[in-house]
Design a protein around this motif. Structure first.
Motif, PDB file in Angstrom:
ATOM      1  N   ALA A  24       0.862  -1.182   0.000  1.00 51.56           N
ATOM      2  CA  ALA A  24       0.000   0.000   0.000  1.00 51.56           C
ATOM      3  C   ALA A  24       0.895   1.227   0.000  1.00 51.56           C
ATOM      4  O   ALA A  24       1.918   1.256   0.687  1.00 51.56           O
ATOM      5  N   PRO A  25       0.549   2.257  -0.774  1.00 53.64           N
ATOM      6  CA  PRO A  25       1.384   3.463  -0.805  1.00 53.64           C
ATOM      7  C   PRO A  25       1.350   4.185   0.532  1.00 53.64           C
ATOM      8  O   PRO A  25       0.382   4.075   1.294  1.00 53.64           O
ATOM      9  N   SER A  26       2.393   4.948   0.823  1.00 50.95           N
ATOM     10  CA  SER A  26       2.422   5.733   2.048  1.00 50.95           C
ATOM     11  C   SER A  26       1.431   6.883   1.942  1.00 50.95           C
ATOM     12  O   SER A  26       1.006   7.276   0.844  1.00 50.95           O
ATOM     13  N   ILE A  52      -5.383  13.392   4.170  1.00 52.51           N
ATOM     14  CA  ILE A  52      -5.682  12.032   3.720  1.00 52.51           C
ATOM     15  C   ILE A  52      -6.265  11.227   4.878  1.00 52.51           C
ATOM     16  O   ILE A  52      -5.708  11.209   5.980  1.00 52.51           O
ATOM     17  N   ILE A  53      -7.388  10.579   4.637  1.00 52.25           N
ATOM     18  CA  ILE A  53      -7.995   9.687   5.631  1.00 52.25           C
ATOM     19  C   ILE A  53      -7.908   8.263   5.097  1.00 52.25           C
ATOM     20  O   ILE A  53      -8.397   7.966   4.011  1.00 52.25           O
ATOM     21  N   ARG A  54      -7.303   7.387   5.875  1.00 56.20           N
ATOM     22  CA  ARG A  54      -7.067   6.023   5.417  1.00 56.20           C
ATOM     23  C   ARG A  54      -8.146   5.075   5.923  1.00 56.20           C
ATOM     24  O   ARG A  54      -8.248   4.798   7.112  1.00 56.20           O
ATOM     25  N   PHE A  55      -8.931   4.586   4.969  1.00 54.64           N
ATOM     26  CA  PHE A  55      -9.949   3.580   5.231  1.00 54.64           C
ATOM     27  C   PHE A  55      -9.488   2.217   4.716  1.00 54.64           C
ATOM     28  O   PHE A  55     -10.310   1.319   4.527  1.00 54.64           O
ATOM     29  N   ASP A  56      -8.191   2.057   4.477  1.00 54.02           N
ATOM     30  CA  ASP A  56      -7.710   0.872   3.767  1.00 54.02           C
ATOM     31  C   ASP A  56      -6.851  -0.068   4.594  1.00 54.02           C
ATOM     32  O   ASP A  56      -6.391  -1.082   4.084  1.00 54.02           O
ATOM     33  N   LEU A  62     -13.778   3.329  -8.578  1.00 51.83           N
ATOM     34  CA  LEU A  62     -14.364   4.030  -7.443  1.00 51.83           C
ATOM     35  C   LEU A  62     -13.293   4.403  -6.422  1.00 51.83           C
ATOM     36  O   LEU A  62     -13.313   5.505  -5.857  1.00 51.83           O
ATOM     37  N   ALA A  63     -12.340   3.498  -6.195  1.00 46.60           N
ATOM     38  CA  ALA A  63     -11.254   3.794  -5.261  1.00 46.60           C
ATOM     39  C   ALA A  63     -10.436   4.989  -5.742  1.00 46.60           C
ATOM     40  O   ALA A  63     -10.052   5.853  -4.943  1.00 46.60           O
ATOM     41  N   GLU A  64     -10.171   5.067  -7.027  1.00 48.76           N
ATOM     42  CA  GLU A  64      -9.437   6.206  -7.575  1.00 48.76           C
ATOM     43  C   GLU A  64     -10.235   7.493  -7.414  1.00 48.76           C
ATOM     44  O   GLU A  64      -9.677   8.552  -7.103  1.00 48.76           O
ATOM     45  N   GLN A  65     -11.536   7.414  -7.639  1.00 48.20           N
ATOM     46  CA  GLN A  65     -12.404   8.586  -7.482  1.00 48.20           C
ATOM     47  C   GLN A  65     -12.378   9.093  -6.045  1.00 48.20           C
ATOM     48  O   GLN A  65     -12.246  10.299  -5.788  1.00 48.20           O
ATOM     49  N   LEU A  66     -12.477   8.181  -5.081  1.00 43.39           N
ATOM     50  CA  LEU A  66     -12.452   8.563  -3.674  1.00 43.39           C
ATOM     51  C   LEU A  66     -11.083   9.111  -3.273  1.00 43.39           C
ATOM     52  O   LEU A  66     -10.983  10.015  -2.440  1.00 43.39           O
ATOM     53  N   LEU A  67     -10.039   8.567  -3.877  1.00 44.04           N
ATOM     54  CA  LEU A  67      -8.689   9.009  -3.544  1.00 44.04           C
ATOM     55  C   LEU A  67      -8.484  10.479  -3.901  1.00 44.04           C
ATOM     56  O   LEU A  67      -7.756  11.199  -3.212  1.00 44.04           O
ATOM     57  N   ARG A  68      -9.152  10.936  -4.939  1.00 49.25           N
ATOM     58  CA  ARG A  68      -9.040  12.342  -5.323  1.00 49.25           C
ATOM     59  C   ARG A  68      -9.636  13.260  -4.262  1.00 49.25           C
ATOM     60  O   ARG A  68      -9.343  14.455  -4.230  1.00 49.25           O
ATOM     61  N   HIS A  69     -10.477  12.690  -3.394  1.00 44.56           N
ATOM     62  CA  HIS A  69     -11.034  13.432  -2.259  1.00 44.56           C
ATOM     63  C   HIS A  69     -10.197  13.234  -0.997  1.00 44.56           C
ATOM     64  O   HIS A  69     -10.593  13.677   0.084  1.00 44.56           O
ATOM     65  N   GLY A  70      -9.072  12.526  -1.126  1.00 43.90           N
ATOM     66  CA  GLY A  70      -8.234  12.252   0.037  1.00 43.90           C
ATOM     67  C   GLY A  70      -8.711  11.082   0.864  1.00 43.90           C
ATOM     68  O   GLY A  70      -8.318  10.948   2.023  1.00 43.90           O
ATOM     69  N   ALA A  85      -8.772   7.058   1.150  1.00 43.27           N
ATOM     70  CA  ALA A  85      -8.150   5.827   0.655  1.00 43.27           C
ATOM     71  C   ALA A  85      -8.918   4.615   1.142  1.00 43.27           C
ATOM     72  O   ALA A  85      -8.935   4.324   2.346  1.00 43.27           O
ATOM     73  N   VAL A  86      -9.578   3.908   0.233  1.00 52.01           N
ATOM     74  CA  VAL A  86     -10.233   2.642   0.549  1.00 52.01           C
ATOM     75  C   VAL A  86      -9.455   1.531  -0.144  1.00 52.01           C
ATOM     76  O   VAL A  86      -8.605   1.781  -0.992  1.00 52.01           O
ATOM     77  N   ARG A  87      -9.746   0.290   0.205  1.00 45.64           N
ATOM     78  CA  ARG A  87      -9.048  -0.840  -0.405  1.00 45.64           C
ATOM     79  C   ARG A  87      -9.922  -1.439  -1.515  1.00 45.64           C
ATOM     80  O   ARG A  87     -10.970  -2.012  -1.237  1.00 45.64           O
TER      81      ARG A  87
END
Length: 309
Positions: free
Chosen positions: A10-12, A27-31, A273-281, A283-285
């Protein structure tokens, strides 16, 4: 072993922030399925005390930690094998039971990719026919389901999320079952890398002979001992899990019933969808057939829900 080996990298947080043009603190990590809990003062004190002895090796092993785990798990210290996180123990047990020419059965699909990696490292193959070892994750990652235990023996049961489910196979360790647990989830010590296996005395003795002589740092052991003195209350996470599941259903999603600290949400294009959410900061798996969402707190979870809308 034929087939592609899955990676669980997983990326930092810093890498994610740079990629999407946000600050790391945005960034909020949900992953990661880890606990958002802060370090209690008792653990900080234990860490400071152990730092005074950091110049020495853990001579004599980790008897205080083994006693504390034994008391927590309801077993004897002779039933315990320590490792640098559950992943270390997955690798240890797999290579102890299987090698080139052997098959290892992996229950559930999808499940934790580390099982497949461990089979590859051992030089064995994945297969259900006459397996030398069977591995399952219970509750399963990423679905959160609490399936029936396989009847095959020897059987490894990864119980990384045991505290959230309240069900364990520890009572079967004298019947060819090896239970793996971790301090990375409910205890909030993911960075300390502390895991343990529960096994019958003969199996535990054999595994300990194959394990590194000092698999844990003394600082990590001290943190784990302090954590066991006041195990966390999982009820707030379970309540938030059910609230989030209901809110997701109100948005038209259908999360699976979960017995862990995450939700598996089936979606048509998980990676997109994960990429879309990542643009909002956020991170889901992304996993096969859906996304896996770690339960955090109402404020963080509502931010995720807003982005999903």
């Amino acid at each position: 072993m034929a087939g592609k080996i899955l990676s669980y990298d997983a990326p930092s947080t810093e890498e994610i922030a740079q990629r999407v043009g946000l600050r790391a603190d945005e960034i909020i990590r949900f992953d990661g399925n880890t606990s958002p809990r802060l370090l209690p003062s008792t653990r900080a004190e234990a860490l400071a005390e152990e730092l005074a002895r950091i110049h020495t090796y853990p001579h004599g092993g980790y008897p205080r930690l083994e006693d504390a785990i034994a008391n927590y798990a309801g077993v004897s210290p002779e039933n315990i094998v320590l490792g640098a996180g559950a992943d270390d123990l997955i690798l240890l047990v797999t290579r102890a039971f299987a090698g080139p020419g052997d098959r290892v059965a992996i229950a559930n699909d999808p499940t934790y990719p580390m099982f497949q990696i461990a089979v590859w490292v051992a030089g064995a193959e994945i297969g259900d026919e006459d397996p030398a070892l069977t591995i399952c994750c219970r509750p399963n990652n990423p679905t959160g389901e609490l399936d029936e235990l396989p009847s095959a023996r020897p059987l490894v049961v990864d119980e990384a999320y045991f505290e959230y489910a309240g069900e364990t196979a520890a009572g079967l360790i004298d019947d060819g079952v090896i239970v793996l647990r971790t301090f990375s989830k409910v205890f909030g010590l993911a960075g300390a890398r502390v895991g343990y296996a529960l096994a019958g005395r003969d199996v535990a003795a054999e595994l300990n002979q194959r394990q590194h002589p000092a698999p844990l740092s003394t600082l990590s052991a001290a943190l784990a001992i302090a954590a066991l003195q006041s195990p966390p209350d999982v009820r707030p996470i379970l309540e938030e899990r059910e609230r989030l599941a209901e809110r997701l259903r109100s948005l038209g999603y259908e999360p699976l019933p979960s017995h862990a600290n995450f939700l598996y949400v089936p979606v048509g294009q998980p990676q997109g969808l994960a990429e879309q959410l990542l643009r909002h900061g956020l991170a889901v798996r992304p996993v096969r057939g859906g996304i896996r969402i770690t339960i955090r707190n109402e404020q963080d979870d509502e931010r995720l829900l807003a982005a999903l809308q």
